[in-house]
Design a protein around this motif. Structure first.
Motif, PDB file in Angstrom:
ATOM      1  N   THR A  48       0.847  -1.190   0.000  1.00  0.00           N
ATOM      2  CA  THR A  48       0.000   0.000   0.000  1.00  0.00           C
ATOM      3  C   THR A  48       0.883   1.240   0.000  1.00  0.00           C
ATOM      4  O   THR A  48       2.119   1.155  -0.016  1.00  0.00           O
ATOM      5  CB  THR A  48      -0.956  -0.011   1.213  1.00  0.00           C
ATOM      6  N   GLN A  49       0.234   2.407   0.029  1.00  0.00           N
ATOM      7  CA  GLN A  49       0.908   3.699   0.040  1.00  0.00           C
ATOM      8  C   GLN A  49       0.070   4.663   0.867  1.00  0.00           C
ATOM      9  O   GLN A  49      -1.080   4.370   1.178  1.00  0.00           O
ATOM     10  CB  GLN A  49       1.065   4.219  -1.389  1.00  0.00           C
ATOM     11  N   PRO A  50       0.607   5.809   1.250  1.00  0.00           N
ATOM     12  CA  PRO A  50      -0.182   6.780   2.014  1.00  0.00           C
ATOM     13  C   PRO A  50      -1.393   7.272   1.224  1.00  0.00           C
ATOM     14  O   PRO A  50      -1.395   7.258  -0.009  1.00  0.00           O
ATOM     15  CB  PRO A  50       0.808   7.918   2.272  1.00  0.00           C
ATOM     16  N   LEU A  51      -2.403   7.717   1.936  1.00  0.00           N
ATOM     17  CA  LEU A  51      -3.598   8.260   1.303  1.00  0.00           C
ATOM     18  C   LEU A  51      -3.389   9.692   0.837  1.00  0.00           C
ATOM     19  O   LEU A  51      -4.185  10.227   0.075  1.00  0.00           O
ATOM     20  CB  LEU A  51      -4.772   8.201   2.289  1.00  0.00           C
ATOM     21  N   TRP A  52      -2.328  10.317   1.302  1.00  0.00           N
ATOM     22  CA  TRP A  52      -1.990  11.685   0.906  1.00  0.00           C
ATOM     23  C   TRP A  52      -0.479  11.843   1.048  1.00  0.00           C
ATOM     24  O   TRP A  52       0.183  11.002   1.638  1.00  0.00           O
ATOM     25  CB  TRP A  52      -2.714  12.712   1.774  1.00  0.00           C
ATOM     26  N   GLY A  53       0.073  12.902   0.479  1.00  0.00           N
ATOM     27  CA  GLY A  53       1.503  13.146   0.601  1.00  0.00           C
ATOM     28  C   GLY A  53       2.170  13.332  -0.747  1.00  0.00           C
ATOM     29  O   GLY A  53       1.514  13.370  -1.792  1.00  0.00           O
ATOM     30  N   PRO A  54       3.500  13.445  -0.772  1.00  0.00           N
ATOM     31  CA  PRO A  54       4.232  13.737  -2.010  1.00  0.00           C
ATOM     32  C   PRO A  54       4.277  12.538  -2.956  1.00  0.00           C
ATOM     33  O   PRO A  54       4.294  11.391  -2.531  1.00  0.00           O
ATOM     34  CB  PRO A  54       5.636  14.097  -1.513  1.00  0.00           C
ATOM     35  N   GLU A  55       4.319  12.845  -4.264  1.00  0.00           N
ATOM     36  CA  GLU A  55       4.407  11.786  -5.271  1.00  0.00           C
ATOM     37  C   GLU A  55       5.784  11.135  -5.291  1.00  0.00           C
ATOM     38  O   GLU A  55       5.942  10.003  -5.750  1.00  0.00           O
ATOM     39  CB  GLU A  55       4.077  12.341  -6.657  1.00  0.00           C
ATOM     40  N   SER A  56       6.781  11.831  -4.815  1.00  0.00           N
ATOM     41  CA  SER A  56       8.122  11.271  -4.641  1.00  0.00           C
ATOM     42  C   SER A  56       8.784  12.020  -3.501  1.00  0.00           C
ATOM     43  O   SER A  56       8.337  13.100  -3.105  1.00  0.00           O
ATOM     44  CB  SER A  56       8.959  11.390  -5.918  1.00  0.00           C
ATOM     45  N   ILE A  57       9.868  11.438  -2.974  1.00  0.00           N
ATOM     46  CA  ILE A  57      10.519  12.008  -1.796  1.00  0.00           C
ATOM     47  C   ILE A  57      11.966  12.308  -2.131  1.00  0.00           C
ATOM     48  O   ILE A  57      12.755  11.391  -2.380  1.00  0.00           O
ATOM     49  CB  ILE A  57      10.420  11.048  -0.598  1.00  0.00           C
ATOM     50  N   GLU A  58      12.306  13.587  -2.161  1.00  0.00           N
ATOM     51  CA  GLU A  58      13.640  14.010  -2.556  1.00  0.00           C
ATOM     52  C   GLU A  58      14.104  15.162  -1.669  1.00  0.00           C
ATOM     53  O   GLU A  58      14.320  16.271  -2.127  1.00  0.00           O
ATOM     54  CB  GLU A  58      13.632  14.411  -4.038  1.00  0.00           C
ATOM     55  N   GLY A  59      14.217  14.892  -0.397  1.00  0.00           N
ATOM     56  CA  GLY A  59      14.663  15.908   0.532  1.00  0.00           C
ATOM     57  C   GLY A  59      14.011  15.758   1.891  1.00  0.00           C
ATOM     58  O   GLY A  59      13.108  14.939   2.075  1.00  0.00           O
ATOM     59  N   HIS A  60      14.479  16.544   2.835  1.00  0.00           N
ATOM     60  CA  HIS A  60      14.010  16.423   4.217  1.00  0.00           C
ATOM     61  C   HIS A  60      12.550  16.845   4.373  1.00  0.00           C
ATOM     62  O   HIS A  60      11.802  16.212   5.124  1.00  0.00           O
ATOM     63  CB  HIS A  60      14.901  17.263   5.141  1.00  0.00           C
TER      64      HIS A  60
ATOM     65  N   GLN B  38       9.932  14.203   5.853  1.00  0.00           N
ATOM     66  CA  GLN B  38       9.205  14.368   7.105  1.00  0.00           C
ATOM     67  C   GLN B  38       7.692  14.356   6.867  1.00  0.00           C
ATOM     68  O   GLN B  38       6.925  13.778   7.645  1.00  0.00           O
ATOM     69  CB  GLN B  38       9.613  15.687   7.775  1.00  0.00           C
ATOM     70  N   LEU B  39       7.256  14.983   5.774  1.00  0.00           N
ATOM     71  CA  LEU B  39       5.840  14.983   5.424  1.00  0.00           C
ATOM     72  C   LEU B  39       5.362  13.556   5.163  1.00  0.00           C
ATOM     73  O   LEU B  39       4.297  13.139   5.638  1.00  0.00           O
ATOM     74  CB  LEU B  39       5.622  15.856   4.187  1.00  0.00           C
ATOM     75  N   SER B  40       6.163  12.811   4.433  1.00  0.00           N
ATOM     76  CA  SER B  40       5.818  11.424   4.129  1.00  0.00           C
ATOM     77  C   SER B  40       5.777  10.569   5.383  1.00  0.00           C
ATOM     78  O   SER B  40       4.920   9.677   5.506  1.00  0.00           O
ATOM     79  CB  SER B  40       6.826  10.845   3.139  1.00  0.00           C
TER      80      SER B  40
ATOM     81  N   GLN C 103      21.111  12.735   3.478  1.00  0.00           N
ATOM     82  CA  GLN C 103      19.987  12.148   4.195  1.00  0.00           C
ATOM     83  C   GLN C 103      20.219  10.666   4.445  1.00  0.00           C
ATOM     84  O   GLN C 103      19.964  10.147   5.541  1.00  0.00           O
ATOM     85  CB  GLN C 103      18.703  12.360   3.382  1.00  0.00           C
ATOM     86  N   ILE C 104      20.724   9.962   3.439  1.00  0.00           N
ATOM     87  CA  ILE C 104      21.018   8.533   3.589  1.00  0.00           C
ATOM     88  C   ILE C 104      22.180   8.331   4.555  1.00  0.00           C
ATOM     89  O   ILE C 104      22.142   7.433   5.408  1.00  0.00           O
ATOM     90  CB  ILE C 104      21.317   7.903   2.222  1.00  0.00           C
TER      91      ILE C 104
END
Length: 248
Positions: A35-47, A51-53, A122-123
């Motif tokens: 599954t995936q979140p019901l809301w949030g960013p389409e991709s994650i490229e930064g802090h 954090q939002l994700s 970040q990694i």
């Protein structure tokens, strides 16, 4: 045994790719739910997006209705694993840590090949927090954005190989970790051309989850990952208060 695999972004095609690899990696009798979140960013490229994700992932877990025996968090270098360990009664596996742990069983040093260069710190921070950075020879970016990974598979493999070869030849890495859930399914091609072990974090996390659940083990709840203390949290879970899927 049922393992929940959670893609931290909202791109359905990436969730499907991650699901396919998890199913391919699982033993007979292991059921994969993705599954995936019901809301949030389409991709994650930064802090900021990370954090939002993390909040969106916790929101999804707080409202998920199906039963599962272990959670695989399929974001490389993403925050939120510790919070999920507090929230859940089942063991939690982060693909960043699982990839590195497995790599250290296969060679003296490992390198991570990821997406954009901005993801490298970040990694590195995630590996440092997990106590896994000491044997990391390097973290290298391909220059490709997360969503670009799916646009041209040949280009993606080519860019991964360029950085992976440099990690082996220049940084003396003995094992390569694919540093993004969106690289799922590329391990065999990269390994065949590179000639060193290549670890995919999703496959590694599924394997660790099967082993831990099979041994009857789970997260310790006595101190660091004790359940959250009961208290009022305004508008939580957030998705129940939003229009659209999961909301009103």
């Amino acid at each position: 045994m049922r393992i929940l695999v959670l893609n931290p972004n909202t791109t359905a095609s990436m969730t499907a790719t991650i699901r396919a690899l998890a199913e391919e990696s699982a033993r007979p009798g292991t059921e994969i739910t993705a599954t995936q979140p019901l809301w949030g960013p389409e991709s994650i490229e930064g802090h900021f997006e990370g954090q939002l994700s993390a909040v969106a992932v916790l929101d999804r877990l707080a409202t998920f209705q199906e039963q599962f025996d272990a959670l695989v968090m399929a974001g490389f270098g993403e925050p939120g694993r510790e919070a999920a360990q507090e929230l859940l009664d089942v063991p939690v596996f982060d693909i960043t840590e699982c990839a590195a742990q497995m790599a250290m069983m296969l060679g003296h040093s490992y390198a991570v090949v990821t997406t954009l260069d901005r993801a490298v710190p970040q990694i590195q921070d995630r590996l440092l927090t997990a106590g896994l950075l000491q044997r990391c020879a390097s973290v290298r970016g391909t220059g490709l954005g997360v969503l670009e990974l799916e646009e041209d598979t040949e280009r993606t493999v080519r860019e991964i190989l360029t950085q992976a070869r440099a990690a082996v030849e220049e940084d003396h890495a003995e094992v390569i970790c694919l540093g993004c859930g969106g690289m799922a399914g590329l391990r065999e091609r990269v390994e065949a051309e590179l000639g060193v072990p290549v670890v995919d974090g999703v496959a590694a996390a599924v394997g660790f989850a099967e082993a831990v659940v099979g041994l009857g083990l789970s997260t310790s709840k006595v101190r660091g990952f004790a359940p959250p203390r009961p208290k009022t949290i305004t508008s939580w879970p957030l998705s129940r208060h939003l229009p659209g899927p999961g909301g009103n």
